[in-house]
Write a protein that holds these residues in place. Structure first.
Motif, PDB file in Angstrom:
ATOM      1  N   MET A   1       0.846  -1.156   0.000  1.00 45.12           N
ATOM      2  CA  MET A   1       0.000   0.000   0.000  1.00 45.12           C
ATOM      3  C   MET A   1       0.900   1.230   0.000  1.00 45.12           C
ATOM      4  O   MET A   1       1.914   1.270   0.665  1.00 45.12           O
ATOM      5  CB  MET A   1      -0.908   0.000   1.223  1.00 45.12           C
ATOM      6  CG  MET A   1      -1.782   1.211   1.259  1.00 45.12           C
ATOM      7  SD  MET A   1      -2.795   1.377   2.748  1.00 45.12           S
ATOM      8  CE  MET A   1      -3.828  -0.034   2.634  1.00 45.12           C
ATOM      9  N   SER A   2       0.463   2.225  -0.739  1.00 45.99           N
ATOM     10  CA  SER A   2       1.163   3.504  -0.792  1.00 45.99           C
ATOM     11  C   SER A   2       0.172   4.623  -0.548  1.00 45.99           C
ATOM     12  O   SER A   2      -1.011   4.479  -0.841  1.00 45.99           O
ATOM     13  CB  SER A   2       1.802   3.703  -2.163  1.00 45.99           C
ATOM     14  OG  SER A   2       2.742   2.702  -2.425  1.00 45.99           O
ATOM     15  N   VAL A   3       0.653   5.723  -0.029  1.00 49.01           N
ATOM     16  CA  VAL A   3      -0.192   6.888   0.205  1.00 49.01           C
ATOM     17  C   VAL A   3       0.373   8.040  -0.620  1.00 49.01           C
ATOM     18  O   VAL A   3       1.571   8.306  -0.582  1.00 49.01           O
ATOM     19  CB  VAL A   3      -0.215   7.257   1.699  1.00 49.01           C
ATOM     20  CG1 VAL A   3      -1.044   8.504   1.928  1.00 49.01           C
ATOM     21  CG2 VAL A   3      -0.737   6.100   2.529  1.00 49.01           C
ATOM     22  N   TYR A   4      -0.508   8.694  -1.383  1.00 52.16           N
ATOM     23  CA  TYR A   4      -0.103   9.804  -2.242  1.00 52.16           C
ATOM     24  C   TYR A   4      -1.062  10.967  -2.043  1.00 52.16           C
ATOM     25  O   TYR A   4      -2.222  10.777  -1.688  1.00 52.16           O
ATOM     26  CB  TYR A   4      -0.171   9.406  -3.718  1.00 52.16           C
ATOM     27  CG  TYR A   4       0.758   8.308  -4.108  1.00 52.16           C
ATOM     28  CD1 TYR A   4       2.057   8.580  -4.507  1.00 52.16           C
ATOM     29  CD2 TYR A   4       0.338   6.984  -4.088  1.00 52.16           C
ATOM     30  CE1 TYR A   4       2.921   7.564  -4.866  1.00 52.16           C
ATOM     31  CE2 TYR A   4       1.197   5.958  -4.447  1.00 52.16           C
ATOM     32  CZ  TYR A   4       2.487   6.252  -4.837  1.00 52.16           C
ATOM     33  OH  TYR A   4       3.330   5.252  -5.198  1.00 52.16           O
ATOM     34  N   LYS A   5      -0.577  12.143  -2.334  1.00 52.10           N
ATOM     35  CA  LYS A   5      -1.423  13.325  -2.362  1.00 52.10           C
ATOM     36  C   LYS A   5      -1.519  13.754  -3.816  1.00 52.10           C
ATOM     37  O   LYS A   5      -0.505  13.883  -4.496  1.00 52.10           O
ATOM     38  CB  LYS A   5      -0.815  14.444  -1.529  1.00 52.10           C
ATOM     39  CG  LYS A   5      -1.655  15.699  -1.515  1.00 52.10           C
ATOM     40  CD  LYS A   5      -1.026  16.765  -0.651  1.00 52.10           C
ATOM     41  CE  LYS A   5      -1.890  18.016  -0.674  1.00 52.10           C
ATOM     42  NZ  LYS A   5      -1.296  19.077   0.135  1.00 52.10           N
ATOM     43  N   GLY A   6      -2.726  13.939  -4.322  1.00 54.06           N
ATOM     44  CA  GLY A   6      -2.887  14.363  -5.699  1.00 54.06           C
ATOM     45  C   GLY A   6      -4.252  13.987  -6.235  1.00 54.06           C
ATOM     46  O   GLY A   6      -5.181  13.733  -5.481  1.00 54.06           O
ATOM     47  N   ASP A   7      -4.374  13.920  -7.528  1.00 53.55           N
ATOM     48  CA  ASP A   7      -5.624  13.604  -8.214  1.00 53.55           C
ATOM     49  C   ASP A   7      -5.778  12.092  -8.322  1.00 53.55           C
ATOM     50  O   ASP A   7      -5.133  11.447  -9.150  1.00 53.55           O
ATOM     51  CB  ASP A   7      -5.619  14.239  -9.596  1.00 53.55           C
ATOM     52  CG  ASP A   7      -6.911  14.005 -10.356  1.00 53.55           C
ATOM     53  OD1 ASP A   7      -7.819  13.310  -9.841  1.00 53.55           O
ATOM     54  OD2 ASP A   7      -7.011  14.519 -11.483  1.00 53.55           O
ATOM     55  N   LEU A   8      -6.634  11.533  -7.496  1.00 55.03           N
ATOM     56  CA  LEU A   8      -6.858  10.090  -7.464  1.00 55.03           C
ATOM     57  C   LEU A   8      -7.292   9.544  -8.822  1.00 55.03           C
ATOM     58  O   LEU A   8      -6.923   8.440  -9.206  1.00 55.03           O
ATOM     59  CB  LEU A   8      -7.928   9.767  -6.412  1.00 55.03           C
ATOM     60  CG  LEU A   8      -8.330   8.321  -6.229  1.00 55.03           C
ATOM     61  CD1 LEU A   8      -7.158   7.535  -5.651  1.00 55.03           C
ATOM     62  CD2 LEU A   8      -9.529   8.220  -5.329  1.00 55.03           C
ATOM     63  N   GLY A  28     -21.358  13.236  -4.634  1.00 52.40           N
ATOM     64  CA  GLY A  28     -20.387  14.233  -4.195  1.00 52.40           C
ATOM     65  C   GLY A  28     -19.105  13.586  -3.718  1.00 52.40           C
ATOM     66  O   GLY A  28     -18.930  12.379  -3.782  1.00 52.40           O
ATOM     67  N   GLY A  29     -18.202  14.398  -3.242  1.00 55.91           N
ATOM     68  CA  GLY A  29     -16.938  13.911  -2.704  1.00 55.91           C
ATOM     69  C   GLY A  29     -16.046  13.309  -3.774  1.00 55.91           C
ATOM     70  O   GLY A  29     -16.018  13.752  -4.914  1.00 55.91           O
ATOM     71  N   VAL A  30     -15.317  12.276  -3.378  1.00 54.69           N
ATOM     72  CA  VAL A  30     -14.370  11.628  -4.288  1.00 54.69           C
ATOM     73  C   VAL A  30     -15.087  11.063  -5.509  1.00 54.69           C
ATOM     74  O   VAL A  30     -14.614  11.181  -6.630  1.00 54.69           O
ATOM     75  CB  VAL A  30     -13.591  10.514  -3.556  1.00 54.69           C
ATOM     76  CG1 VAL A  30     -12.741   9.710  -4.517  1.00 54.69           C
ATOM     77  CG2 VAL A  30     -12.725  11.108  -2.462  1.00 54.69           C
ATOM     78  N   ASP A  36     -16.839  12.694 -12.962  1.00 54.29           N
ATOM     79  CA  ASP A  36     -16.562  13.784 -13.898  1.00 54.29           C
ATOM     80  C   ASP A  36     -15.579  13.365 -14.988  1.00 54.29           C
ATOM     81  O   ASP A  36     -15.579  13.926 -16.072  1.00 54.29           O
ATOM     82  CB  ASP A  36     -16.010  15.002 -13.160  1.00 54.29           C
ATOM     83  CG  ASP A  36     -17.077  15.733 -12.368  1.00 54.29           C
ATOM     84  OD1 ASP A  36     -18.277  15.461 -12.569  1.00 54.29           O
ATOM     85  OD2 ASP A  36     -16.703  16.580 -11.532  1.00 54.29           O
ATOM     86  N   LYS A  37     -14.749  12.356 -14.724  1.00 45.04           N
ATOM     87  CA  LYS A  37     -13.740  11.935 -15.695  1.00 45.04           C
ATOM     88  C   LYS A  37     -14.080  10.660 -16.449  1.00 45.04           C
ATOM     89  O   LYS A  37     -13.478  10.371 -17.470  1.00 45.04           O
ATOM     90  CB  LYS A  37     -12.402  11.736 -14.988  1.00 45.04           C
ATOM     91  CG  LYS A  37     -11.748  13.033 -14.615  1.00 45.04           C
ATOM     92  CD  LYS A  37     -10.309  12.837 -14.330  1.00 45.04           C
ATOM     93  CE  LYS A  37      -9.646  14.173 -14.117  1.00 45.04           C
ATOM     94  NZ  LYS A  37      -8.240  14.027 -13.830  1.00 45.04           N
ATOM     95  N   LEU A  69     -11.072   6.061 -16.749  1.00 42.38           N
ATOM     96  CA  LEU A  69     -10.016   6.282 -15.763  1.00 42.38           C
ATOM     97  C   LEU A  69      -8.823   5.389 -16.062  1.00 42.38           C
ATOM     98  O   LEU A  69      -8.947   4.391 -16.778  1.00 42.38           O
ATOM     99  CB  LEU A  69     -10.538   5.985 -14.354  1.00 42.38           C
ATOM    100  CG  LEU A  69     -11.718   6.838 -13.867  1.00 42.38           C
ATOM    101  CD1 LEU A  69     -12.168   6.351 -12.507  1.00 42.38           C
ATOM    102  CD2 LEU A  69     -11.330   8.297 -13.821  1.00 42.38           C
ATOM    103  N   SER A  70      -7.691   5.720 -15.488  1.00 44.92           N
ATOM    104  CA  SER A  70      -6.489   4.924 -15.749  1.00 44.92           C
ATOM    105  C   SER A  70      -6.403   3.670 -14.889  1.00 44.92           C
ATOM    106  O   SER A  70      -5.568   2.806 -15.143  1.00 44.92           O
ATOM    107  CB  SER A  70      -5.235   5.777 -15.534  1.00 44.92           C
ATOM    108  OG  SER A  70      -5.222   6.297 -14.231  1.00 44.92           O
ATOM    109  N   CYS A  71      -7.281   3.518 -13.905  1.00 45.30           N
ATOM    110  CA  CYS A  71      -7.315   2.282 -13.110  1.00 45.30           C
ATOM    111  C   CYS A  71      -8.149   1.232 -13.837  1.00 45.30           C
ATOM    112  O   CYS A  71      -8.836   1.516 -14.814  1.00 45.30           O
ATOM    113  CB  CYS A  71      -7.891   2.557 -11.734  1.00 45.30           C
ATOM    114  SG  CYS A  71      -9.598   3.132 -11.726  1.00 45.30           S
ATOM    115  N   LYS A  72      -8.069  -0.012 -13.353  1.00 48.27           N
ATOM    116  CA  LYS A  72      -8.801  -1.105 -14.009  1.00 48.27           C
ATOM    117  C   LYS A  72     -10.227  -1.233 -13.497  1.00 48.27           C
ATOM    118  O   LYS A  72     -11.152  -1.505 -14.263  1.00 48.27           O
ATOM    119  CB  LYS A  72      -8.053  -2.419 -13.791  1.00 48.27           C
ATOM    120  CG  LYS A  72      -6.696  -2.436 -14.444  1.00 48.27           C
ATOM    121  CD  LYS A  72      -5.950  -3.709 -14.117  1.00 48.27           C
ATOM    122  CE  LYS A  72      -4.536  -3.646 -14.708  1.00 48.27           C
ATOM    123  NZ  LYS A  72      -3.731  -4.779 -14.274  1.00 48.27           N
TER     124      LYS A  72
END
Length: 78
Positions: A1-8, A28-30, A36-37, A69-72
């Protein structure tokens, strides 16, 4: 697991996990940023899931495709 700050929504990962409500109403929220994408793929699939099995209970999760999205996949956990 990694934690990042940015556009999920732009992370190249296998799965994004979304904190969902029991009716998979993505308002709403995440999930708003996700919707939106991704051009409504998640919303359409979520509506089909609820129509088929009804409201989810706390602790349950479902998986949808990720649209553009770029995730699967996207996991929606109540």
């Amino acid at each position: 697991m990694s934690v990042y700050k940015g556009d999920l929504t732009s992370e190249r990962v296998d799965v994004i996990v979304n904190a969902a409500n029991n009716c998979l109403r993505h308002e709403g929220g995440v999930v708003k940023a996700i919707l939106d994408k991704e051009e409504k793929v998640i919303e359409v699939e979520s509506n089909k899931i609820i129509a088929k099995r009804g409201s989810l209970k706390g602790g349950e999760a479902v998986i949808t495709n990720s649209g553009y999205l770029s995730c699967k996949k996207v996991v929606h956990a109540v």
